[in-house]
Motif scaffolding. Structure first.
Motif, PDB file in Angstrom:
ATOM      1  N   VAL A  99      24.285  84.179  20.528  1.00  0.00           N
ATOM      2  CA  VAL A  99      25.087  83.499  19.444  1.00  0.00           C
ATOM      3  C   VAL A  99      26.620  83.746  19.435  1.00  0.00           C
ATOM      4  O   VAL A  99      27.564  83.060  19.446  1.00  0.00           O
ATOM      5  CB  VAL A  99      24.382  83.536  18.164  1.00  0.00           C
ATOM      6  CG1 VAL A  99      25.131  82.996  17.153  1.00  0.00           C
ATOM      7  CG2 VAL A  99      22.942  82.612  18.236  1.00  0.00           C
ATOM      8  N   GLU A 114      28.163  82.417  22.577  1.00  0.00           N
ATOM      9  CA  GLU A 114      28.586  80.977  22.254  1.00  0.00           C
ATOM     10  C   GLU A 114      29.804  81.030  21.490  1.00  0.00           C
ATOM     11  O   GLU A 114      30.600  79.993  21.774  1.00  0.00           O
ATOM     12  CB  GLU A 114      27.370  80.324  21.499  1.00  0.00           C
ATOM     13  CG  GLU A 114      27.807  78.930  21.219  1.00  0.00           C
ATOM     14  CD  GLU A 114      27.403  78.014  22.709  1.00  0.00           C
ATOM     15  OE1 GLU A 114      28.033  77.065  22.616  1.00  0.00           O
ATOM     16  OE2 GLU A 114      27.036  78.443  23.656  1.00  0.00           O
ATOM     17  N   PRO A 172      32.516  78.545  24.026  1.00  0.00           N
ATOM     18  CA  PRO A 172      31.919  77.585  23.580  1.00  0.00           C
ATOM     19  C   PRO A 172      31.805  76.521  24.820  1.00  0.00           C
ATOM     20  O   PRO A 172      32.423  76.219  25.878  1.00  0.00           O
ATOM     21  CB  PRO A 172      33.022  76.882  22.678  1.00  0.00           C
ATOM     22  CG  PRO A 172      34.203  77.404  23.130  1.00  0.00           C
ATOM     23  CD  PRO A 172      33.831  78.877  23.773  1.00  0.00           C
ATOM     24  N   PHE A 232      28.298  73.745  26.158  1.00  0.00           N
ATOM     25  CA  PHE A 232      27.043  72.854  26.168  1.00  0.00           C
ATOM     26  C   PHE A 232      26.323  73.403  24.880  1.00  0.00           C
ATOM     27  O   PHE A 232      25.731  72.567  24.022  1.00  0.00           O
ATOM     28  CB  PHE A 232      26.231  72.776  27.350  1.00  0.00           C
ATOM     29  CG  PHE A 232      25.004  71.876  26.999  1.00  0.00           C
ATOM     30  CD1 PHE A 232      25.284  70.654  26.977  1.00  0.00           C
ATOM     31  CD2 PHE A 232      23.734  72.585  26.963  1.00  0.00           C
ATOM     32  CE1 PHE A 232      24.175  69.813  26.693  1.00  0.00           C
ATOM     33  CE2 PHE A 232      22.790  71.771  27.122  1.00  0.00           C
ATOM     34  CZ  PHE A 232      22.696  70.397  26.595  1.00  0.00           C
ATOM     35  N   GLY A 233      26.053  74.546  24.522  1.00  0.00           N
ATOM     36  CA  GLY A 233      25.608  74.981  23.554  1.00  0.00           C
ATOM     37  C   GLY A 233      24.342  75.943  23.748  1.00  0.00           C
ATOM     38  O   GLY A 233      23.625  76.158  23.049  1.00  0.00           O
ATOM     39  N   GLY A 273      23.881  79.357  22.484  1.00  0.00           N
ATOM     40  CA  GLY A 273      23.890  79.356  21.052  1.00  0.00           C
ATOM     41  C   GLY A 273      22.323  78.858  20.438  1.00  0.00           C
ATOM     42  O   GLY A 273      22.008  79.451  19.401  1.00  0.00           O
ATOM     43  N   ILE A 274      22.141  77.869  21.091  1.00  0.00           N
ATOM     44  CA  ILE A 274      20.703  77.240  20.816  1.00  0.00           C
ATOM     45  C   ILE A 274      19.552  78.222  21.145  1.00  0.00           C
ATOM     46  O   ILE A 274      18.672  78.487  19.973  1.00  0.00           O
ATOM     47  CB  ILE A 274      20.389  75.835  21.284  1.00  0.00           C
ATOM     48  CG1 ILE A 274      21.362  74.771  20.925  1.00  0.00           C
ATOM     49  CG2 ILE A 274      19.018  75.323  21.115  1.00  0.00           C
ATOM     50  CD1 ILE A 274      21.432  73.581  21.732  1.00  0.00           C
ATOM     51  N   CYS A 322      19.464  81.040  18.605  1.00  0.00           N
ATOM     52  CA  CYS A 322      18.897  80.781  17.276  1.00  0.00           C
ATOM     53  C   CYS A 322      17.567  80.582  17.559  1.00  0.00           C
ATOM     54  O   CYS A 322      16.798  81.233  16.472  1.00  0.00           O
ATOM     55  CB  CYS A 322      19.410  79.463  16.829  1.00  0.00           C
ATOM     56  SG  CYS A 322      21.313  79.319  16.269  1.00  0.00           S
TER      57      CYS A 322
END
Length: 161
Positions: free
Chosen positions: A20, A23, A27, A29-30, A33-34, A37
């Motif tokens: 995270v 990310e 920054p 596509f994500g 981060g996804i 999470c």
């Protein structure tokens, strides 16, 4: 319960937190981060806490992520982010090449529109948005580029001999 039984939960929490934070700095596509999470939620579930412990863990994770975000925002506002190893140099803007408009300093051209004090002037076949150093300059008058301040091109009307 011993430490070994909590090892998968600890690994998932640490890896999820790292993804995270990654990310935040890269920054895109994500996906990090996804995935981060998902790993954070999986880490909380893998620890098999009571509902109160799960709530405390979730609040601690959110607090740590808020601290990481505030550090990121502070770093970005101070300009340190562009010098970070995490930022790809091909993507980062380079201050030394930011102003290629300096090429026009000293060039003489003609106003395409009246300058009140802003308008359009043409130099070597290139139309540019300019600002007059003085007051009003009529259209089709010769002007010289005096200086470039960022993206602002300052011109002066050429006096007739």
């Amino acid at each position: 319960m011993d430490f070994v039984s909590y090892l998968p939960a600890i690994v998932m929490l640490v890896l999820g937190f790292a993804l995270v934070v990654l990310e935040m700095y890269l920054p895109g596509f994500g996906a990090p981060g996804i995935l981060g999470c998902i790993l954070l939620v999986g880490g909380v579930i893998a620890a098999r806490p009571t509902p109160l412990q799960a709530l405390i863990m979730a609040l601690a994770i959110i607090l740590l992520l808020c601290i990481a975000l505030s550090i990121f925002i502070h770093s970005a506002s101070k300009g340190r982010l562009a010098n970070s190893r995490l930022v790809l140099k091909e993507v980062a803007t380079r201050p030394e090449s930011e102003n290629e408009l300096r090429y026009f300093v000293g060039k003489t051209g003609a106003t395409a529109t009246p300058l009140r004090p802003a308008g359009i002037a043409e130099f070597d076949g290139v139309k540019l948005s300019v600002v007059s150093e003085g007051a009003f300059v009529e259209a089709a008058r010769p002007v010289t580029v005096e200086r470039v301040d960022g993206n602002r091109i300052v011109v002066r009307e050429v006096e007739k001999p």
